[in-house]
Enzyme design. Structure first.
Site, PDB file in Angstrom:
ATOM      1  N   ARG A   1       0.853  -1.195   0.000  1.00 27.81           N
ATOM      2  CA  ARG A   1       0.000   0.000   0.000  1.00 27.81           C
ATOM      3  C   ARG A   1       0.889   1.245   0.000  1.00 27.81           C
ATOM      4  O   ARG A   1       1.633   1.469   0.952  1.00 27.81           O
ATOM      5  CB  ARG A   1      -0.905   0.032   1.241  1.00 27.81           C
ATOM      6  CG  ARG A   1      -1.868  -1.159   1.353  1.00 27.81           C
ATOM      7  CD  ARG A   1      -3.069  -0.999   0.443  1.00 27.81           C
ATOM      8  NE  ARG A   1      -3.845  -2.225   0.351  1.00 27.81           N
ATOM      9  CZ  ARG A   1      -4.867  -2.540   1.133  1.00 27.81           C
ATOM     10  NH1 ARG A   1      -5.220  -1.734   2.106  1.00 27.81           N
ATOM     11  NH2 ARG A   1      -5.529  -3.668   0.945  1.00 27.81           N
TER      12      ARG A   1
ATOM     13  N   GLU B   1       0.618   4.232   0.827  1.00 25.86           N
ATOM     14  CA  GLU B   1      -0.024   5.273   1.632  1.00 25.86           C
ATOM     15  C   GLU B   1       1.038   5.950   2.492  1.00 25.86           C
ATOM     16  O   GLU B   1       1.791   5.276   3.185  1.00 25.86           O
ATOM     17  CB  GLU B   1      -1.090   4.656   2.547  1.00 25.86           C
ATOM     18  CG  GLU B   1      -2.274   4.045   1.834  1.00 25.86           C
ATOM     19  CD  GLU B   1      -3.244   3.408   2.825  1.00 25.86           C
ATOM     20  OE1 GLU B   1      -4.011   4.164   3.447  1.00 25.86           O
ATOM     21  OE2 GLU B   1      -3.216   2.178   2.982  1.00 25.86           O
TER      22      GLU B   1
ATOM     23  N   ARG C   1      -0.221   1.981  13.235  1.00 24.75           N
ATOM     24  CA  ARG C   1      -0.843   0.761  12.720  1.00 24.75           C
ATOM     25  C   ARG C   1      -0.744   0.580  11.210  1.00 24.75           C
ATOM     26  O   ARG C   1      -1.354  -0.336  10.662  1.00 24.75           O
ATOM     27  CB  ARG C   1      -2.314   0.712  13.147  1.00 24.75           C
ATOM     28  CG  ARG C   1      -3.172   1.834  12.573  1.00 24.75           C
ATOM     29  CD  ARG C   1      -4.620   1.628  12.983  1.00 24.75           C
ATOM     30  NE  ARG C   1      -5.497   2.566  12.287  1.00 24.75           N
ATOM     31  CZ  ARG C   1      -6.806   2.454  12.230  1.00 24.75           C
ATOM     32  NH1 ARG C   1      -7.398   1.426  12.818  1.00 24.75           N
ATOM     33  NH2 ARG C   1      -7.541   3.337  11.602  1.00 24.75           N
ATOM     34  N   HIS C   2       0.002   1.452  10.520  1.00 24.35           N
ATOM     35  CA  HIS C   2       0.107   1.352   9.064  1.00 24.35           C
ATOM     36  C   HIS C   2       1.518   0.944   8.630  1.00 24.35           C
ATOM     37  O   HIS C   2       2.507   1.418   9.174  1.00 24.35           O
ATOM     38  CB  HIS C   2      -0.249   2.680   8.391  1.00 24.35           C
ATOM     39  CG  HIS C   2      -1.722   2.966   8.379  1.00 24.35           C
ATOM     40  ND1 HIS C   2      -2.340   3.716   9.357  1.00 24.35           N
ATOM     41  CD2 HIS C   2      -2.696   2.588   7.508  1.00 24.35           C
ATOM     42  CE1 HIS C   2      -3.640   3.792   9.089  1.00 24.35           C
ATOM     43  NE2 HIS C   2      -3.880   3.119   7.981  1.00 24.35           N
TER      44      HIS C   2
ATOM     45  N   GLU D   1      -9.770  -1.709  13.505  1.00 22.32           N
ATOM     46  CA  GLU D   1     -10.188  -2.577  12.400  1.00 22.32           C
ATOM     47  C   GLU D   1      -9.079  -3.548  12.010  1.00 22.32           C
ATOM     48  O   GLU D   1      -7.925  -3.148  11.850  1.00 22.32           O
ATOM     49  CB  GLU D   1     -10.561  -1.711  11.194  1.00 22.32           C
ATOM     50  CG  GLU D   1     -10.952  -2.507   9.968  1.00 22.32           C
ATOM     51  CD  GLU D   1     -10.556  -1.803   8.680  1.00 22.32           C
ATOM     52  OE1 GLU D   1     -10.013  -2.485   7.791  1.00 22.32           O
ATOM     53  OE2 GLU D   1     -10.772  -0.579   8.571  1.00 22.32           O
TER      54      GLU D   1
ATOM     55  N   SER E   1     -11.724  -5.960   6.611  1.00 19.31           N
ATOM     56  CA  SER E   1     -12.784  -5.289   5.876  1.00 19.31           C
ATOM     57  C   SER E   1     -13.250  -6.251   4.802  1.00 19.31           C
ATOM     58  O   SER E   1     -12.430  -6.862   4.109  1.00 19.31           O
ATOM     59  CB  SER E   1     -12.247  -3.997   5.251  1.00 19.31           C
ATOM     60  OG  SER E   1     -13.302  -3.279   4.661  1.00 19.31           O
TER      61      SER E   1
ATOM     62  N   ARG F   1      -1.262  -6.586  12.241  1.00 12.59           N
ATOM     63  CA  ARG F   1      -2.222  -5.846  13.070  1.00 12.59           C
ATOM     64  C   ARG F   1      -2.944  -6.787  14.035  1.00 12.59           C
ATOM     65  O   ARG F   1      -3.201  -6.430  15.180  1.00 12.59           O
ATOM     66  CB  ARG F   1      -3.216  -5.104  12.171  1.00 12.59           C
ATOM     67  CG  ARG F   1      -3.901  -3.957  12.883  1.00 12.59           C
ATOM     68  CD  ARG F   1      -4.845  -3.186  11.973  1.00 12.59           C
ATOM     69  NE  ARG F   1      -4.154  -2.292  11.055  1.00 12.59           N
ATOM     70  CZ  ARG F   1      -4.773  -1.392  10.296  1.00 12.59           C
ATOM     71  NH1 ARG F   1      -6.091  -1.294  10.327  1.00 12.59           N
ATOM     72  NH2 ARG F   1      -4.077  -0.606   9.483  1.00 12.59           N
TER      73      ARG F   1
END
Length: 536
Positions: free
Chosen positions: A308, A310, A316-317, A459, A462, A510
């Site tokens: 990812r 991002e 948490r990323h 989370e 998903s 996670r």
């Protein structure tokens, strides 16, 4: 008689010259002495002349480089974790790292570490046992973290050794060989990196190793007992995920990580050169899981890297993580899948609790691990229920809005207080906040057949029922203003007939972070990748 004074008394020049010569001799003598001292320091195993004959020759020293010549293959090694009072009186060979060392007079205490297991060793000068001063000095001179072999007798102790995992025995050493030396100046000490994050002991050392130092020297950091346990437990999550789903009839598949278009239609992808063109690193195995369902595999899962792009520098990323993904065909209702996923999590949590208690305890020695609570069957709430709980707590969320991170965390606390569980499923998310391929709710135009799952208010999955009809999928893509040419292969995969299906994607790191209640995902990624780190 005339006396020649020049021959009876030296001139000033002669005196200066003799002083210069004396200085030069003194300097040379000092240089020789320093050289001899340096040589003695660099060869600690060699005995000084005044220590007499070394009766331990051949029982200690640095082993020549092991190149698989077949020597010493008859030595049988014992694992430190197995050493107990049952071994008392036996001679064993042990290979491990020199954890700590303390030489005092004619004896040396040291600790050997194998992964998370430690045992105390003692060597003392003893002519009867052919243990010389030189051998004891050699043992005391070995640098921490070096790999050594020792032969020793296992001796039962009268007072438990609290500083080691093997508390009932110690090793009385008869032979010691250095196998692989570690440099004397280490960037961090294992005992510092292993200290509890919070300690009630006022006498405890306040030394802490910061996260960047740990990650810059990850090989050393990973040797701590807590880290050894974290990554064994993480392997346990993968094993349980595989075993549980395989028992339910799922097939493990392996999907491409180099793809021609963004797998979720978004911009958060890494572009890579691909021969004369470009390609992307997969954000998700989404398309390939669904194609496997269309290919009649019925139930599939995959474990693999997910990327990812991002620029999120949060706790948490990560830009690369391990995805645990699954997809499943169902007969009439996507809750068939939702319940399967929920039960899979419950079984994983039970498996960790029952089979990894030792690892959880080891992690608890350094971090404040709070027992993870879960229900069986797991709790399922619908989105309107969550909005109502938040409203009662003073937080207003629109019926078609997504939950913010603070909202999710607060909801997690409210759920824990009301239902006493750290894990729950939230169903029927607003259609407006879900991807184009999500199936709308047939009874409520603002809702969708989609869900998220949470651990301790964060989370970890998903998922949704996917639209499996090509024409309806095209219509929803147009509604989201997606360029159809970029997802043509995805849409075409449903033109040959595809059963109704649903699934989800889980972030392994996670899950482990939240199960243990750790504060940063980098603690559960062996070599983490984030916007600021691509080494080691």
């Amino acid at each position: 008689m005339v006396v020649d004074e020049s021959k009876q008394n030296p001139t000033e020049g002669d005196a200066a010259q003799s002083k210069k010569a004396a200085k030069k001799l003194a300097k040379e003598a000092e240089k020789k002495q320093k050289k001899a001292e340096h040589k003695a320091a660099s060869q600690p195993a060699e005995a000084p002349a005044d220590e007499g004959v070394d009766c331990s020759v051949g029982k200690y020293g640095t082993m020549k480089l092991i190149q698989s010549t077949g020597e010493f293959c008859d030595r049988i090694f014992t694992d430190v974790k197995t050493l107990d009072a049952g071994f008392a009186g036996k001679n064993v060979w042990v290979r491990g790292r020199l954890h700590t060392s303390r030489a005092k007079g004619k004896q040396c205490f040291f600790v050997i570490r194998q992964q998370s297991s430690t045992v105390q060793c003692l060597i003392a000068v003893s002519p009867e046992s052919n243990i010389s001063k030189q051998m004891v000095k050699f043992c005391g001179s070995i640098s921490k973290e070096s790999i050594i072999d020792v032969e020793a007798q296992v001796v039962r102790v009268t007072v438990p050794i609290d500083s080691c995992t093997q508390k009932t025995v110690e090793l009385h050493v008869s032979q010691t060989f250095l196998i692989s030396p570690a440099k004397s100046q280490l960037p961090l000490l294992i005992e510092d990196a292993s200290r509890p994050e919070k300690s009630d002991d006022p006498e405890a050392l306040k030394i802490r190793v910061n996260q960047d130092t740990r990650l810059d020297n990850r090989v050393l950091d990973l040797r701590t007992p807590a880290n050894q346990a974290i990554f064994r437990l993480e392997a346990g999550v993968c094993k349980l995920f595989r075993d549980i789903l395989t028992a339910k009839g799922f097939v493990e598949i392996h999907t491409p990580k180099i793809i021609s278009a963004a797998s979720e239609g978004g911009a958060n992808v890494f572009t890579v050169s691909y021969f004369k063109g470009s390609a992307y690193l997969a954000q998700s195995p989404q398309l390939y899981k669904q194609m496997a369902i269309a290919a009649d595999f019925d139930k599939v899962f995959t474990v693999g890297a997910v990327f990812r792009a991002e620029d999120s520098n949060t706790h948490r990323h990560l830009t690369e993580f391990v995805g645990l993904d699954l997809e499943m065909a169902f007969k009439f209702h996507y809750h068939e899948v939702l319940n399967t996923i929920g039960q899979t999590f419950t079984d994983i949590f039970r498996g960790l609790r029952d089979n990894y208690a030792a690892e959880i305890a080891a992690i608890g020695q350094q971090y404040n691990v709070e027992a993870f609570k879960f229900l069986d069957p797991p709790l399922r709430l619908e989105f309107p229920q969550a909005i109502e709980m938040l409203k009662e707590a003073g937080v207003t969320v629109g019926a078609e809005d997504d939950l913010s991170t603070p909202d999710e965390k607060l909801l997690g606390k409210l759920v824990k207080a009301k239902y006493d569980t750290d894990f729950y499923m939230l169903d029927k998310y607003p259609l407006a906040v879900r991807p184009f391929y999500t199936m709308p709710d047939p009874f409520n135009k603002i809702a969708s057949n989609s869900y998220d799952m949470f651990m301790r208010g964060e989370e970890i999955l998903s998922g949704a029922q996917r639209i499996h009809d090509a024409e309806f999928l095209t219509e929803r893509a147009k509604h989201h203003n997606i360029d159809l040419s970029k997802i043509a292969a995805y849409i075409d995969s449903f033109r040959l007939g595809c059963p109704p299906h649903a699934g989800g994607g889980i972030g392994l790191e996670r899950v482990v972070m939240l199960y243990l209640g750790l504060d940063n995902i980098r603690k559960t990624s062996m070599f983490p990748r984030d916007p600021k780190r691509i080494t080691p």
